[in-house]
Design an enzyme around this catalytic site. Structure first.
Site, PDB file in Angstrom:
ATOM      1  CD  GLU A  90      -2.796  -0.925   2.750  1.00  0.00           C
ATOM      2  OE1 GLU A  90      -4.384  -1.656   2.117  1.00  0.00           O
ATOM      3  OE2 GLU A  90      -2.320  -1.146   3.750  1.00  0.00           O
ATOM      4  CB  CYS A 105       3.189   7.344   3.791  1.00  0.00           C
ATOM      5  SG  CYS A 105       3.660   6.084   4.438  1.00  0.00           S
ATOM      6  CB  CYS A 112       7.045  -5.513   8.532  1.00  0.00           C
ATOM      7  SG  CYS A 112       8.078  -4.936   9.000  1.00  0.00           S
ATOM      8  CB  CYS A 116       6.224  -3.164  15.793  1.00  0.00           C
ATOM      9  SG  CYS A 116       7.971  -2.118  15.109  1.00  0.00           S
ATOM     10  CB  CYS A 340       1.003   5.602  11.753  1.00  0.00           C
ATOM     11  SG  CYS A 340       1.834   7.353  11.316  1.00  0.00           S
TER      12      CYS A 340
HETATM   13  S1  SF4 Z   1       6.209  -0.438  12.168  1.00  0.00           S
HETATM   14 FE1  SF4 Z   1       7.455  -2.398  12.815  1.00  0.00          FE
HETATM   15  S2  SF4 Z   1       5.864  -3.743  11.681  1.00  0.00           S
HETATM   16 FE2  SF4 Z   1       5.607  -2.052  11.170  1.00  0.00          FE
HETATM   17  S3  SF4 Z   1       6.083  -1.080   9.516  1.00  0.00           S
HETATM   18 FE3  SF4 Z   1       7.127  -0.634  10.584  1.00  0.00          FE
HETATM   19  S4  SF4 Z   1       8.970  -1.649  10.929  1.00  0.00           S
HETATM   20 FE4  SF4 Z   1       7.919  -3.100   9.972  1.00  0.00          FE
END
Ligand code: SF4
Length: 350
Positions: A90, A105, A112, A116, A340
């Site tokens: 995205e 963005c 990923c 997180c 976010c």
């Molecule tokens: S917040 Fe952490 S898990 Fe999410 S995309 Fe960014 S680095 Fe990856």
């Protein structure tokens, strides 16, 4: 297959001359392609007969397709792009109170690996790194969106899906295509690369000498809380990350941004604010306080909650009383899961 987005003027020149065309067409063609968000003004270019067909057969304008476009109440636009291998990412365009410009963005990876705990992207794990062309294509799609609104894409953040420092082999070449003025692009200082704190990545970016802004997603001032929220961040402690940011700032001459997602009863206490302020004393860093955007329970199973406004304000007050520059970052596009931590590259209907 690589698209035109993966090319520099020099690499396209080499391709054109190998096919018997003048290399000088390359710069004009790429300027038209970049300036118009991937739409080439073939008529104006007046190229030799057969050139267009031969070129596009070898190097298409795009390898990704926009498969969904959602517009939020606040004007934020989220594009879901399907890559050549079927994976999805995205990219998000955010409108501004200034009517002539927008911000973009970009994603650097499909999925990923960072895990997180408050982030939707983390839940699917890493699929793969995006290629240089796939990153630049997102930029061009967002530029086309901006142009359709009569606006310019003026700033760009690498804060979408993925950890940019894990894909610098493609992010750096993408920056070289997006940022310099050669192709009518947006300027190094208008670009921000974000990281959860990959120290070798910060140092590598510094060693490239690219004067882009650095944003560090700290989210906690102490290692214990940080590891709870960002379990894969064990490797680099808060102190080490800030020292790497110091080295980066010494190279770039620009202040770094500290991003701090406020999570109720996790990282929002006055003591944590004081500790953060202490860490930032003497450093040219600005803090962006971000409210948590709901994504459901994290990988740990813990259901995070947004920090109440009064608590965010108290946290901010502590920072400001210690002379730390801090701002609230307004959430954008929450109603279409474009804010976010909310990107997960899923079709809204699925
Ligand atoms: S917040 Fe952490 S898990 Fe999410 S995309 Fe960014 S680095 Fe990856």
């Amino acid at each position: 297959m690589d698209s035109l987005a993966s090319h520099t003027v020099a690499s396209l020149q080499a391709l054109l001359t190998s096919r018997g065309y003048k290399g000088s067409h390359a710069a004009r063609l790429l300027r038209s392609y970049h300036g118009r968000g991937g739409e080439i003004d073939w008529e104006a270019l007046r190229l030799p007969v057969g050139f267009r067909e031969e070129l596009l057969e070898r190097v298409p304008a795009f390898t990704s397709m926009v498969v969904q476009r959602q517009v939020a109440e606040d004007g934020t636009t989220k594009l879901l792009l399907r890559l050549e291998d079927g994976r999805k990412v995205e990219a998000v365009m955010m409108t501004d109170h200034r009517l002539d410009r927008v911000a973009g963005c970009l994603s650097s990876q499909a999925g990923c690996a960072m895990g997180c705990d408050f982030c939707a992207t983390a839940q699917g794990g890493l699929e793969r790194n995006l290629t240089t062309g796939e990153i630049v294509e997102q930029f061009l799609r967002l530029r086309a969106e901006a142009l359709a609104l009569g606006r310019q894409l003026r700033t760009l953040v690498f804060m979408g899906m993925g950890e940019p420092m894990h894909n610098l082999d493609n992010v750096i070449p993408a920056l070289h295509r997006i940022a310099p003025n050669e192709l009518g692009s947006i300027g190094w200082r208008q670009v921000t690369v974000s990281t959860v704190g990959i120290v070798p990545g910060i140092d590598r970016l510094a060693s490239e000498g690219l004067r882009v802004n650095l944003a560090v997603s700290l989210h906690a001032p102490d290692d214990a809380t940080r590891i709870r929220i960002l379990p894969t961040s064990r490797r680099y402690g808060v102190g080490e990350i800030l020292e790497a940011a110091d080295r980066y700032m010494a190279m770039s001459g620009l202040p770094a941004i500290v991003q701090y997602c406020m999570l109720r009863d996790v990282n929002d206490s006055p003591d944590q604010a004081r500790l953060l302020a202490r860490l930032l004393q003497g450093r040219r860093m600005h803090v962006n306080l971000i409210s948590y955007n709901p994504t459901g329970p994290g990988l740990s199973g813990f259901a995070y909650q947004a920090c109440p406004v009064e608590r965010m304000e108290a946290f901010m007050e502590v920072l400001r009383s210690e002379r730390v520059v801090a701002h609230f970052r307004r959430p954008r596009g929450r109603d279409i899961a474009a804010a976010c931590g909310q990107l997960r590259a899923e079709d809204a209907a699925s």
